[in-house]
Write an enzyme that holds these catalytic residues in place. Sequence first.
Site, PDB file in Angstrom:
ATOM      1  N   ARG A  15      30.398 -19.145  44.516  1.00  0.00           N
ATOM      2  CA  ARG A  15      30.618 -20.393  43.776  1.00  0.00           C
ATOM      3  C   ARG A  15      32.116 -20.576  43.444  1.00  0.00           C
ATOM      4  NH1 ARG A  15      33.152 -22.281  39.444  1.00  0.00           N
ATOM      5  NH2 ARG A  15      32.562 -20.428  38.269  1.00  0.00           N
ATOM      6  N   ASP A  16      32.629 -19.791  42.511  1.00  0.00           N
ATOM      7  CA  ASP A  16      34.026 -19.967  42.106  1.00  0.00           C
ATOM      8  C   ASP A  16      34.940 -19.662  43.288  1.00  0.00           C
ATOM      9  OD1 ASP A  16      36.204 -20.441  40.489  1.00  0.00           O
ATOM     10  OD2 ASP A  16      35.614 -19.067  38.910  1.00  0.00           O
ATOM     11  N   HIS A 207      35.890 -13.753  32.029  1.00  0.00           N
ATOM     12  CA  HIS A 207      36.025 -14.402  33.350  1.00  0.00           C
ATOM     13  C   HIS A 207      37.528 -14.570  33.574  1.00  0.00           C
ATOM     14  CE1 HIS A 207      34.707 -17.578  36.373  1.00  0.00           C
ATOM     15  NE2 HIS A 207      35.964 -17.946  36.165  1.00  0.00           N
ATOM     16  N   HIS A 209      40.795 -15.023  36.031  1.00  0.00           N
ATOM     17  CA  HIS A 209      41.480 -15.292  37.297  1.00  0.00           C
ATOM     18  C   HIS A 209      42.740 -14.435  37.311  1.00  0.00           C
ATOM     19  CE1 HIS A 209      39.077 -18.654  39.007  1.00  0.00           C
ATOM     20  NE2 HIS A 209      38.614 -18.665  37.765  1.00  0.00           N
ATOM     21  N   CYS A 240      40.118 -22.907  40.809  1.00  0.00           N
ATOM     22  CA  CYS A 240      39.407 -24.105  40.364  1.00  0.00           C
ATOM     23  C   CYS A 240      40.090 -25.327  40.967  1.00  0.00           C
ATOM     24  CB  CYS A 240      39.434 -24.183  38.838  1.00  0.00           C
ATOM     25  SG  CYS A 240      38.642 -25.664  38.203  1.00  0.00           S
ATOM     26  N   ASN A 249      39.504 -15.317  41.193  1.00  0.00           N
ATOM     27  CA  ASN A 249      39.078 -14.408  40.120  1.00  0.00           C
ATOM     28  C   ASN A 249      39.523 -12.994  40.446  1.00  0.00           C
ATOM     29  OD1 ASN A 249      36.893 -16.588  40.469  1.00  0.00           O
ATOM     30  ND2 ASN A 249      36.574 -15.837  38.411  1.00  0.00           N
TER      31      ASN A 249
HETATM   32  P1  HMG Z   1      31.409 -38.622  36.688  1.00  0.00           P
HETATM   33  O1  HMG Z   1      32.039 -39.292  37.870  1.00  0.00           O
HETATM   34  O2  HMG Z   1      31.932 -38.947  35.337  1.00  0.00           O
HETATM   35  O3  HMG Z   1      29.816 -38.741  36.682  1.00  0.00           O
HETATM   36  O4  HMG Z   1      31.519 -37.069  36.929  1.00  0.00           O
HETATM   37  P2  HMG Z   1      28.818 -39.922  36.847  1.00  0.00           P
HETATM   38  O5  HMG Z   1      27.636 -39.564  36.005  1.00  0.00           O
HETATM   39  O6  HMG Z   1      29.510 -41.243  36.622  1.00  0.00           O
HETATM   40  O7  HMG Z   1      28.399 -39.800  38.395  1.00  0.00           O
HETATM   41  C1  HMG Z   1      29.252 -40.098  39.465  1.00  0.00           C
HETATM   42  C2  HMG Z   1      28.528 -39.832  40.777  1.00  0.00           C
HETATM   43  O8  HMG Z   1      28.236 -38.436  40.897  1.00  0.00           O
HETATM   44  C3  HMG Z   1      27.172 -40.532  40.865  1.00  0.00           C
HETATM   45  O9  HMG Z   1      26.931 -40.789  42.241  1.00  0.00           O
HETATM   46  C4  HMG Z   1      26.202 -39.480  40.412  1.00  0.00           C
HETATM   47  O10 HMG Z   1      24.895 -39.639  40.902  1.00  0.00           O
HETATM   48  C5  HMG Z   1      26.821 -38.220  40.989  1.00  0.00           C
HETATM   49  P3  HMG Z   1      27.062 -42.265  42.849  1.00  0.00           P
HETATM   50  O11 HMG Z   1      26.077 -43.090  42.077  1.00  0.00           O
HETATM   51  O12 HMG Z   1      28.489 -42.658  42.604  1.00  0.00           O
HETATM   52  O13 HMG Z   1      26.720 -42.065  44.297  1.00  0.00           O
HETATM   53  N1  HMG Z   1      26.500 -37.035  40.197  1.00  0.00           N
HETATM   54  C6  HMG Z   1      25.998 -35.913  40.724  1.00  0.00           C
HETATM   55  N2  HMG Z   1      25.676 -35.561  41.984  1.00  0.00           N
HETATM   56  C7  HMG Z   1      25.163 -34.307  42.160  1.00  0.00           C
HETATM   57  N3  HMG Z   1      24.999 -33.415  41.152  1.00  0.00           N
HETATM   58  C8  HMG Z   1      25.330 -33.727  39.891  1.00  0.00           C
HETATM   59  C9  HMG Z   1      25.847 -35.031  39.647  1.00  0.00           C
HETATM   60  N4  HMG Z   1      26.260 -35.640  38.528  1.00  0.00           N
HETATM   61  C10 HMG Z   1      26.653 -36.870  38.884  1.00  0.00           C
HETATM   62  N5  HMG Z   1      25.177 -32.831  38.914  1.00  0.00           N
HETATM   63  C11 HMG Z   1      30.633 -34.849  36.681  1.00  0.00           C
HETATM   64  C12 HMG Z   1      31.029 -36.138  35.986  1.00  0.00           C
HETATM   65  C13 HMG Z   1      30.421 -33.792  35.609  1.00  0.00           C
HETATM   66  C14 HMG Z   1      29.361 -35.081  37.488  1.00  0.00           C
HETATM   67  C15 HMG Z   1      31.797 -34.456  37.645  1.00  0.00           C
HETATM   68  O14 HMG Z   1      32.977 -34.453  36.912  1.00  0.00           O
HETATM   69  C16 HMG Z   1      31.602 -33.105  38.264  1.00  0.00           C
HETATM   70  O15 HMG Z   1      30.709 -32.914  39.074  1.00  0.00           O
HETATM   71  N6  HMG Z   1      32.457 -32.146  37.897  1.00  0.00           N
HETATM   72  C17 HMG Z   1      32.333 -30.778  38.394  1.00  0.00           C
HETATM   73  C18 HMG Z   1      33.677 -30.181  38.521  1.00  0.00           C
HETATM   74  C19 HMG Z   1      33.544 -28.757  38.985  1.00  0.00           C
HETATM   75  O16 HMG Z   1      32.562 -28.359  39.598  1.00  0.00           O
HETATM   76  N7  HMG Z   1      34.575 -27.960  38.709  1.00  0.00           N
HETATM   77  C20 HMG Z   1      34.598 -26.582  39.119  1.00  0.00           C
HETATM   78  C21 HMG Z   1      33.606 -25.742  38.404  1.00  0.00           C
HETATM   79  S1  HMG Z   1      34.133 -25.287  36.776  1.00  0.00           S
HETATM   80  C22 HMG Z   1      35.129 -23.917  37.030  1.00  0.00           C
HETATM   81  O17 HMG Z   1      35.445 -23.578  38.143  1.00  0.00           O
HETATM   82  C23 HMG Z   1      35.550 -23.134  35.830  1.00  0.00           C
HETATM   83  C24 HMG Z   1      34.808 -21.803  35.677  1.00  0.00           C
HETATM   84  O18 HMG Z   1      34.954 -21.003  36.832  1.00  0.00           O
HETATM   85  C25 HMG Z   1      35.377 -21.062  34.476  1.00  0.00           C
HETATM   86  C26 HMG Z   1      36.917 -21.028  34.538  1.00  0.00           C
HETATM   87  O19 HMG Z   1      37.484 -20.353  35.394  1.00  0.00           O
HETATM   88  O20 HMG Z   1      37.494 -21.748  33.741  1.00  0.00           O
HETATM   89  C27 HMG Z   1      33.306 -22.007  35.427  1.00  0.00           C
HETATM   90 MG    MG Z   2      36.655 -19.759  37.272  1.00  0.00          MG
END
Ligand code: HMG
Ligand code: MG
Length: 311
Positions: A15-16, A207, A209, A240, A249
Site C-alpha cells: 500500500r504505502d 510509522h 518514513h 506519499c 518507509n
Molecule cells: P474528494 O474529491 O473531496 O471526494 O476526495 P468526493 O467525495 O467529492 O469524490 C470525488 C470522486 O471520487 C467521486 O467520483 C467519488 O465517487 C470518488 P466521481 O463522481 O467524480 O466519478 N470517491 C471514491 N472512489 C473510490 N473509493 C473511495 C472514494 N471516495 C470518493 N473511497 C477523498 C476525497 C478522501 C476521496 C480523496 O481525497 C482521496 O481518495 N484521498 C486519498 C489520498 C491518499 O490515498 N493518500 C495516500 C494515503 S495516506 C498516507 O499515505 C499516509 C500514511 O501512510 C501515514 C503517513 O505516512 O503519514 C497512512
Molecule cells: Mg506513510
Amino acid sequence: MKLPSRVLITEVGPRDGLQNEKQPVATDVKVELCERLLGAGVRQLEATSFVSPKWVPQMADAADVMARLPRPQGTRISVLTPNMKGFEGALAAGADEVVIFAAASEAFSMRNINCSIAESIERFRPVAEAAKAHRLRLRAAVSVAFGCPYQGEVPVAAVVDVSQRLRDLGCDEIGIADTIGVGTAGQVERVFDAVTRAVPREQLSGHFHDTYGQAIANVTASLRCGIERFDASIAGLGGCPYAKGATGNVATEDVVYLMHGLGIETGIDLDRLVDTGQWISAQLGRRSQSRAGNALAARREHNRMSERETA
Ligand code: HMG
Ligand code: MG
C-alpha cells in the site's frame, strides 16, 4: 523501559510502498508481493487502499488485489478507507481491518483528503461505527506528526489532540506517522511521552518514513518508549503522493534485522523477507533501499560464489 520480547510489524509495502509508483504496477505483481510477504511470516499486511482512483490511480485495482489474496489463518489484512465509500469496498472485499487517516496539520489534511481535520473526524465517524458494527478492527494514522511539508513545524499538542479524537472514535490502534521522515529520536521521545498521556501505549504504533535516514533510530527510540507495533515497507518502498520528495518507509528487512539483533521476536523469516525485497526491487527495476536486505543478499551471493569455487 524494558524492551518487549515480541513486536508486531505491519507490512505496508503493497500500500504505502506502491501507491507512489509513477508507472502502473500490474495487479499480478501486487498479488505476488503479498503472497511472498505472507509466506515470509508477515501476519499483518496492509494490502491496498479503497481511495478515489482520481487521487491515487495506483490503488485503483484494490478490489482485484483483495479478491486474489491468499488468506492464511492468523493473518490480518488491512486496507485504507478515507470515507464510507471506501469502507463499503473494504467490507465487500473481506478486509479484516480498516484504516482511517487523519493529519496533525490542517494543510496536509486538505492536500491528502481534501477536508479540514475536524471535517475528517466527522467523515470517519460513520466509518468507525460501521467497522464496530461489522466487527472489523479499526486503525488510524496521524500523518505529519513530526513535521509537515506545507506547514513546517507541527506542535506536539496538535498530535495529541488528533490522537485523542481518533481514540474517542474507538480506534483499536493509532499510528503516529512521520510522513516526510524528518523526525529525530529526541522528538520521538517527546511526542510519545505526550501522546501516551492521552492514549494507552499498547494502542500506539510507529510509522516512520526514512527520508533523513532517521527511521531505524526512531524505531529504537519508540521501543524505549514502550511502543511495540511498527509499520514498515519491504525494500523501503514508497512515499506519499501528497508529500513530494518524501521517501519510503523504514525497510521491513532493516526493522526485522534490528529486532532479531535485540532478541525481539517478529515471527518473520528474514531470509525469505530479503528474497522478497530483492524480488520486488527487480520487478520495479531499481535497487532495494534496505541496507540490511542488500547486505544480506550480497553476503549470500558471495557465499554461493565461494562454494562454487571450492566445489
Ligand atoms: P474528494 O474529491 O473531496 O471526494 O476526495 P468526493 O467525495 O467529492 O469524490 C470525488 C470522486 O471520487 C467521486 O467520483 C467519488 O465517487 C470518488 P466521481 O463522481 O467524480 O466519478 N470517491 C471514491 N472512489 C473510490 N473509493 C473511495 C472514494 N471516495 C470518493 N473511497 C477523498 C476525497 C478522501 C476521496 C480523496 O481525497 C482521496 O481518495 N484521498 C486519498 C489520498 C491518499 O490515498 N493518500 C495516500 C494515503 S495516506 C498516507 O499515505 C499516509 C500514511 O501512510 C501515514 C503517513 O505516512 O503519514 C497512512
Ligand atoms: Mg506513510
